[in-house]
Design a protein around this motif. Structure first.
Motif, PDB file in Angstrom:
ATOM      1  N   ILE A 264      15.402   0.405   2.861  1.00 35.04           N
ATOM      2  CA  ILE A 264      14.578   0.947   3.937  1.00 35.04           C
ATOM      3  C   ILE A 264      13.886   2.197   3.425  1.00 35.04           C
ATOM      4  N   ALA A 265      12.691   2.464   3.906  1.00 28.78           N
ATOM      5  CA  ALA A 265      11.892   3.600   3.426  1.00 28.78           C
ATOM      6  C   ALA A 265      11.927   4.744   4.424  1.00 28.78           C
TER       7      ALA A 265
ATOM      8  N   LEU B 227       8.297  -1.953   4.078  1.00 28.33           N
ATOM      9  CA  LEU B 227       8.568  -2.567   2.780  1.00 28.33           C
ATOM     10  C   LEU B 227       8.455  -4.083   2.879  1.00 28.33           C
ATOM     11  N   ALA B 228       8.368  -4.715   1.710  1.00 28.21           N
ATOM     12  CA  ALA B 228       8.409  -6.171   1.629  1.00 28.21           C
ATOM     13  C   ALA B 228       9.253  -6.549   0.426  1.00 28.21           C
ATOM     14  N   VAL B 229       9.750  -7.772   0.425  1.00 32.43           N
ATOM     15  CA  VAL B 229      10.601  -8.265  -0.662  1.00 32.43           C
ATOM     16  C   VAL B 229       9.941  -9.485  -1.300  1.00 32.43           C
ATOM     17  N   TYR B 230      10.014  -9.576  -2.633  1.00 30.09           N
ATOM     18  CA  TYR B 230       9.502 -10.749  -3.336  1.00 30.09           C
ATOM     19  C   TYR B 230      10.361 -10.952  -4.581  1.00 30.09           C
ATOM     20  N   ASN B 231      10.158 -12.072  -5.252  1.00 37.76           N
ATOM     21  CA  ASN B 231      10.939 -12.391  -6.451  1.00 37.76           C
ATOM     22  C   ASN B 231      10.234 -11.868  -7.689  1.00 37.76           C
ATOM     23  N   LEU B 232      10.928 -11.060  -8.477  1.00 35.64           N
ATOM     24  CA  LEU B 232      10.419 -10.523  -9.728  1.00 35.64           C
ATOM     25  C   LEU B 232      11.296 -11.077 -10.846  1.00 35.64           C
TER      26      LEU B 232
ATOM     27  N   PRO C 240      15.280 -10.430  -6.732  1.00 32.66           N
ATOM     28  CA  PRO C 240      14.575  -9.832  -5.594  1.00 32.66           C
ATOM     29  C   PRO C 240      14.142  -8.402  -5.911  1.00 32.66           C
ATOM     30  N   ALA C 241      12.923  -8.081  -5.578  1.00 30.24           N
ATOM     31  CA  ALA C 241      12.395  -6.732  -5.756  1.00 30.24           C
ATOM     32  C   ALA C 241      11.653  -6.321  -4.490  1.00 30.24           C
ATOM     33  N   VAL C 242      11.399  -5.016  -4.389  1.00 33.61           N
ATOM     34  CA  VAL C 242      10.792  -4.454  -3.186  1.00 33.61           C
ATOM     35  C   VAL C 242       9.364  -4.004  -3.494  1.00 33.61           C
ATOM     36  N   LEU C 243       8.469  -4.235  -2.555  1.00 32.51           N
ATOM     37  CA  LEU C 243       7.108  -3.736  -2.629  1.00 32.51           C
ATOM     38  C   LEU C 243       6.942  -2.583  -1.649  1.00 32.51           C
ATOM     39  N   ALA C 244       6.311  -1.498  -2.113  1.00 31.99           N
ATOM     40  CA  ALA C 244       6.088  -0.338  -1.260  1.00 31.99           C
ATOM     41  C   ALA C 244       4.744   0.285  -1.593  1.00 31.99           C
ATOM     42  N   THR C 245       4.189   1.023  -0.653  1.00 32.64           N
ATOM     43  CA  THR C 245       2.932   1.744  -0.888  1.00 32.64           C
ATOM     44  C   THR C 245       3.100   3.202  -0.487  1.00 32.64           C
ATOM     45  N   ASP C 246       2.235   4.048  -1.074  1.00 33.31           N
ATOM     46  CA  ASP C 246       2.239   5.460  -0.663  1.00 33.31           C
ATOM     47  C   ASP C 246       0.916   5.774   0.036  1.00 33.31           C
TER      48      ASP C 246
ATOM     49  N   VAL D  48       0.485   1.048  -5.011  1.00 36.22           N
ATOM     50  CA  VAL D  48       1.516   0.107  -4.639  1.00 36.22           C
ATOM     51  C   VAL D  48       2.558   0.098  -5.750  1.00 36.22           C
ATOM     52  N   TYR D  49       3.831  -0.081  -5.377  1.00 35.57           N
ATOM     53  CA  TYR D  49       4.947  -0.033  -6.325  1.00 35.57           C
ATOM     54  C   TYR D  49       5.747  -1.320  -6.208  1.00 35.57           C
ATOM     55  N   ARG D  50       6.088  -1.878  -7.364  1.00 37.97           N
ATOM     56  CA  ARG D  50       7.037  -2.986  -7.424  1.00 37.97           C
ATOM     57  C   ARG D  50       8.351  -2.392  -7.931  1.00 37.97           C
ATOM     58  N   ILE D  51       9.362  -2.448  -7.064  1.00 33.39           N
ATOM     59  CA  ILE D  51      10.587  -1.675  -7.312  1.00 33.39           C
ATOM     60  C   ILE D  51      11.787  -2.614  -7.380  1.00 33.39           C
ATOM     61  N   ASP D  52      12.618  -2.390  -8.384  1.00 35.53           N
ATOM     62  CA  ASP D  52      13.929  -3.025  -8.395  1.00 35.53           C
ATOM     63  C   ASP D  52      14.978  -1.940  -8.589  1.00 35.53           C
TER      64      ASP D  52
END
Length: 869
Positions: A675-676, A706-711, A715-721, A726-730
Motif C-alpha cells: 500500500i502507498a 498501486l497496481a500489480v503485474y508479473n515481472l 509479482p511486482a508493483v507499479l506506482a507513479t509519483d 512510473v516505477y516498476r517495483i519488486d
C-alpha cells in the motif's frame, strides 16, 4: 407534399420521395434518361432520380429520415398509392425497373410534387384507361379533357388524397396538383435547359440508390418562397449562383449523405463561386467556435494571388467602386501579409455575429495593432478605418465595417461589439466550445477535414432562428413533432471543394435514428434522487444476473436485466470505492459511515455483517488470500483494518498502522501486501500485518493507487509519483524511475489491461487530456485523446465481451454530459459519444444478452440502451 427546412431545403427536400422508389437504372441510355426531364416545368426546385422495384424498397424500409422530412401521414398515403396503384398486377409490368423522377415545384401555398415515370413498354393510348379499371375499387376514378389531353383523378377519399395522372409521350406523370400537371402538356410552358439536363445525366451514378439534381437558378426563388426575409448574412452568400449540381446518396442509417459535382457559371456574381478555382485545404477554425454557435461558414484558400484576382474581378462585375481602388498604403500591405488563408463567420444562438481569421505572424500583429488600431482595453482593439476586411477577403466580412478585435492563439476574432468579444473570451477560457457538443460530434465523424467552404447548421442552437425565419405553413410543419422529425436532426451541413473550376460537393444531415445508441432505451428505471455509484452487473444465480446501484439517499437498488425492481434497502452511508462480488456471489462494500457490508443477492446480510469500523474507509476493500485463507482488508487514512469472511476482526481489527496518510486500496503481490502513502513510501506487509520493506519514491501522488503485474514470472508493483514518473517495483531491488510526458500537474493514473497483453497499460487522465502508455523497457505512447473540457471524473473500466483478459476504457464528462468508450487503438467506439451522466456501465446485463449502455440522465432515471454494433 408540404414540408420545408429553412435555407437547407434546397439541399435535403429531395429525400422526401425516396421511400417510394429506389435504385437508378443500369440499362437506360442517356437519351432515354433525358427524355422525361425535358417535359418538366423549369421552376423545379429539385429533381430526384430513383428506381422502381421491391428489392430497393427493402433497403430503405426503416430509414427514419424519410419519415422525418416528409411526414408520417404522407409516407403512409404515398405507400398506399405505390403498392396498390403502381404495383397493381395489370399496371405494374409496364413500369417495372423503370427510371423514376420526382420533382418539387413552388406554388402559392407551398410545394407540390410531380412523379415522372417512363414506361418500360409503351402503353397504347386507348389501352391506358382500361388499365386504370384494374385499380382496387376503393379508389374513385374520374377524368377531364383539357389541352387535348385527358387528366385522370384517383381519389382515395381522404383529405388531400386525390392523385392526378397524365399519360403523355409514353410517360406517366402524376401529382397532387392538377394545375401543375397541366403545365406538362401546355406548349407555352418553359422547360429545363438542355445543358442542365445533360449535366444531371452525366454526373449521376448508376450504382447509387438515390440521385438529386439542383438547378442553381432556383436558389433565389427558394429563399423568397420559404423565408420571411429574402436576405441574411448566410443566405446572401449563395445568391446569384448560376449553374447546376448533381449528387448521389451514400447510405447511412443515421445520416443523409449526398456527394457529387457542382458547376457554376464562368462569370458568376456569387461570392462562393470564387472558391471553385482553389484546391481543398485543411480547415480547423471550427475548433475556436463557441458552444452556442447556430450557423457557421468556414473558408480556406490554397492560392492567395488567384483568390485576390478573382475577388477583384467579382467587384468589377458588380460594378463596385472598390474594384478601381489600388491600396498602396503601409497599412494595406502589412494587413495583406498578416491575414492568413483561413477565415470564417458564425452566428450564435442569440444572433450575435463573430468573425475569425487565421494570422500568419502573431508577433508582427502586436506591432501592427499598436500602430494602426484603437485600443479599448488590454485585449480588445478596433480598426480606425472602415471596410478593410471586406476589401481584402470579400462578402463574408461585409457585416463587419469597423469591428472590435481580439487575438487568441494565432486567430483574430472580430465582432461589432466589445461585449460580444468579452463574452467569447469567457467561453474560450471555460472551454465552452462547439466541438464539445453532441450535435457537432456526430457531424465530425462524417465531415472531411479538407474543403474550401463549409456551411454548418447546429439544429438545436439554430432552432429559434429557423422557426422565426420560415413562412407559414412551413413554420407549422417544422414545429410539428408528431408528423415530422425536423427536431431530431443534430445538424445540417454542406462542404465545397474546388475542382478545376467546378466544385466537389458533399451534403450531410445527421439524424437521431431510433436505432442509434442513446436514443431509444429498452427500458428505464426511476429513482427518487440522482445515482451516486455507477451501475454494477453481478451474478444473481446460474441462470440470470442483476444490476446494483446506490442513489443519493443511500438506498441500494437491485434491478432485474429487464428493468424491473428486485429489491431495495437503505444502507448507512455512501459507498466508498467500488462494489465487488465474491466467489460465493456475496456482495462486499464499505461506506463513509464506517460500515462494512457483506450481503447475498437477495439483499440479506450474511452472518456477522454489517459491522462497524473504527475509522472511515478511504478506498475499496481488498479480499486477500494466503495459504487458502481469505481476509478482508479495509484501508483507512492511517491504518488497514482486517476481518475474516465471518466479520471477525483480526488483531483487534487494527492490522497495520502508520503515521503517514495512506493512498488507495491495498494490493496483493504474491505472499506480500502493498500500500502507498502520500509521503512517497510504499509499504510491503506480510499477512500478519508486519512491515517487510519500505520503498521510498519522491512525491507520491495522493490520487494514484498501486497496481500489480508479473515481472519475469514474479509479482511486482507499479506506482507513479507527482513528477511524471512510473516505477516498476519488486521487494528485492531498488526502483528505477521511467518518465512519461503529461502537460498536467494534477493527473489520475490507472493500470488496466486494455490490449490483453502480459503487462497492463498505463492510463493517465489530466485536465482535458487522456493518454494511454505501454510499459516496458521504455514508456511508449499508445494513443491520446483531447476532450474539450476538463474531466473531473475517474475513468471507468469494463471487461471486454469480445476478447478475454481485456478491458474497455470509458470516460464520462460531467461538464459536457457526454460518455465516451474507446477501442484499444484509441478510436472512439462506434455509436459514441452518447448523452449521459458520468457514472455508467457498458457490457452484458445478462449471461446471453448483447452489450448495453446503462446510464443515468438528469431526470433521475437509469436508461438501458442496447448497443448493436
Amino acid at each position: 407534399m408540404r414540408n420545408t427546412i429553412l435555407f437547407t431545403i434546397i439541399l435535403f427536400i429531395a429525400v422526401i420521395a425516396a421511400s417510394l422508389f429506389y435504385f437508378r437504372s443500369l440499362d437506360h441510355s442517356r437519351n432515354q434518361a433525358a427524355k422525361p426531364l425535358q417535359h418538366l416545368p423549369d421552376n423545379a426546385i429539385l429533381i430526384v432520380a430513383l428506381h422502381n422495384n421491391e428489392v430497393s424498397d427493402n433497403i430503405f424500409k426503416d430509414f427514419d429520415i424519410f419519415d422525418a422530412l416528409l411526414g408520417h401521414e404522407e409516407i403512409q398515403l404515398l405507400g398506399q398509392f405505390k403498392n396498390q396503384l403502381l404495383r397493381a398486377d395489370e399496371i405494374g409490368s409496364f413500369f417495372q425497373d423503370t427510371e423514376i423522377y420526382i420533382s418539387f415545384h413552388p406554388t402559392a401555398k407551398g410545394t407540390e410534387t410531380i412523379f415522372t415515370i417512363p414506361t418500360s413498354t409503351a402503353i397504347p393510348a386507348e389501352v391506358f384507361p382500361t388499365l386504370l379499371q384494374h385499380i382496387p375499387q376503393k379508389y374513385k376514378i374520374s377524368s377531364i379533357d383539357t389541352l387535348g389531353q385527358t387528366i385522370y383523378n384517383i381519389n382515395y377519399g381522404a383529405r388531400d388524397s386525390i392523385l392526378h395522372v397524365l399519360y403523355y409521350q409514353n410517360i406517366l406523370f402524376s401529382s397532387f396538383s392538377q394545375s401543375l400537371l397541366l403545365q406538362i402538356a401546355d406548349k407555352s410552358t418553359r422547360h429545363l435547359p438542355e445543358e442542365q439536363i445533360d449535366f444531371f445525366i452525366e454526373n449521376s451514378s448508376r450504382n447509387t440508390p438515390l440521385s438529386v439534381y439542383f438547378p442553381h437558378q432556383q436558389y433565389d426563388r427558394i429563399v423568397d418562397h420559404y423565408q420571411r426575409r429574402s436576405s441574411g448574412t448566410f443566405l446572401d452568400l449563395f445568391k446569384n449562383m448560376q449553374g447546376q449540381s448533381a449528387w448521389n446518396i451514400n447510405f447511412k442509417q443515421d445520416a443523409l449523405m449526398l456527394t457529387g459535382e457542382s458547376e457554376l457559371d464562368q462569370y458568376s456574381e456569387n461570392y462562393v463561386s470564387l472558391f471553385k478555382n482553389q484546391q481543398k485545404t485543411a480547415q480547423s477554425l471550427y475548433n475556436y467556435f463557441p458552444a452556442n454557435t447556430a450557423v457557421y461558414m468556414e473558408y480556406s484558400i490554397s492560392d492567395r494571388p488567384k483568390f485576390q484576382k478573382d475577388l477583384r474581378d467579382l467587384f468589377k462585375r458588380r460594378k463596385e467602386a472598390i474594384a478601381q481602388e489600388v491600396d498602396t498604403t503601409q497599412l494595406g500591405r502589412q494587413l495583406d501579409l498578416l491575414l492568413g488563408n483561413a477565415f470564417a463567420c458564425i452566428e450564435t444562438a442569440n444572433q450575435n455575429t463573430i468573425g475569425f481569421i487565421q494570422l500568419t505572424d502573431t508577433v508582427t500583429w502586436k506591432d501592427f495593432a499598436q500602430t494602426y488600431l484603437e485600443k479599448t482595453n488590454d485585449t480588445i482593439f478596433r480598426f480606425k478605418t472602415s471596410d478593410l476586411l471586406y476589401k481584402k477577403l470579400g462578402d463574408v466580412f461585409q457585416p463587419f465595417q469597423r469591428p472590435y478585435l481580439t487575438v487568441i492563439g494565432d486567430v483574430l476574432i472580430l465582432a461589432n461589439s466589445s461585449n460580444i468579444l468579452k463574452a467569447y473570451r469567457d467561453d474560450w477560457n471555460r472551454k465552452n466550445l462547439l466541438i464539445g457538443t453532441l450535435g457537432f460530434k456526430n457531424f465530425e465523424k462524417l465531415q472531411s477535414y479538407e474543403a474550401n467552404v463549409t456551411l454548418f447548421i447546429h439544429s438545436k442552437n439554430a432552432q429559434q432562428k429557423i422557426v422565426n425565419a420560415l413562412t407559414r405553413p412551413f413554420q407549422d410543419n417544422y414545429k410539428n413533432t408528431t408528423n415530422y422529425g425536423f427536431s431530431d436532426f443534430y445538424s445540417w451541413s454542406v462542404q465545397l471543394s474546388g475542382n478545376d473550376g467546378k466544385f466537389t460537393s458533399q451534403l450531410y444531415a445527421v439524424y437521431k435514428s431510433k436505432s442509434a445508441l442513446g436514443v431509444t432505451p429498452e427500458w428505464t428505471y426511476s429513482l427518487d434522487n440522482k445515482a451516486i455509484t455507477a451501475p454494477y452487473v453481478f451474478e444473481h444465480s446460474d441462470t440470470s444476473q442483476f444490476i446494483l446501484l446506490q442513489e443519493l439517499d443511500h438506498t441500494v437498488h437491485a434491478i432485474h436485466p429487464t428493468g424491473t425492481k428486485m429489491w431495495s434497502t437503505v444502507f448507512s452511508g455512501r459507498v466508498v470505492g467500488e462494489i465487488q462480488q465474491l466467489e460465493d456471489r456475496s456482495i462486499l462494500l464499505v461506506t463513509d459511515k464506517n460500515r462494512l457490508y457483506r450481503f447475498d443477492t437477495a439483499g440479506e446480510p450474511l452472518p456477522g455483517f454489517s459491522l462497524g469500523l473504527s475509522e472511515e474507509p478511504i478506498a475499496t476493500p481488498t479480499l486477500a488470500t494466503f495459504d487458502s485463507k481469505k481476509i478482508i482488508l479495509v484501508p483507512t487514512a492511517k491504518s488497514v483494518l482486517a476481518f475474516d469472511l465471518n466479520g471477525k476482526a483480526l488483531k483487534d481489527g487494527s492490522f497495520f498502522e502508520t503515521t503517514d496518510r495512506l493512498v488507495g486500496p491495498i494490493v496483493q503481490a504474491g505472499k506480500l501486501l502493498a500500500i502507498a502513502s502520500t509521503s512517497g513510501k510504499i509499504y510491503y506487509i506480510n499477512f500478519e500485518g508486519k512491515i517487510q520493506r519500505e520503498v521510498v519514491i519522491p512525491g507520491m501522488a495522493t490520487q494514484n493507487p498501486l497496481a500489480v503485474y508479473n515481472l519475469s514470472g514474479q509479482p511486482a508493483v507499479l506506482a507513479t509519483d507527482t513528477m511524471h514518473n512510473v516505477y516498476r517495483i519488486d521487494p528485492e531491488s531498488t526502483p528505477v524511475a521511467q518518465s512519461f510526458e503529461s502537460n498536467s500537474q494534477d493527473y489520475r493514473v490507472d493500470f488496466q489491461p486494455l490490449t490483453g497483453g502480459q503487462e497492463p497499460e498505463m492510463i493517465v487522465l489530466g485536465d482535458s487530456r487522456l493518454q494511454v502508455f505501454t510499459i516496458g523497457d521504455d514508456i511508449k505512447s499508445r494513443f491520446e485523446y483531447n476532450f474539450t473540457k476538463n474531466i473531473t471524473e475517474q475513468p471507468q473500466y469494463f471487461p471486454s465481451t469480445a476478447t478475454k483478459n481485456q478491458t474497455v476504457l470509458g470516460v464520462g464528462s460531467k461538464a459536457t454530459n457526454l460518455i465516451y468508450l474507446f477501442e484499444e487503438d484509441g478510436s472512439v467506439m462506434d455509436g459514441f459519444p452518447v448523452e449521459g451522466l458520468p457514472l455508467f456501465y457498458y457490457g452484458r446485463i445478462n449471461y446471453n444478452s448483447g452489450n448495453y449502455l446503462l446510464t443515468m440522465r438528469r431526470d433521475h432515471k437509469l436508461y438501458a440502451f442496447r448497443h448493436q454494433k
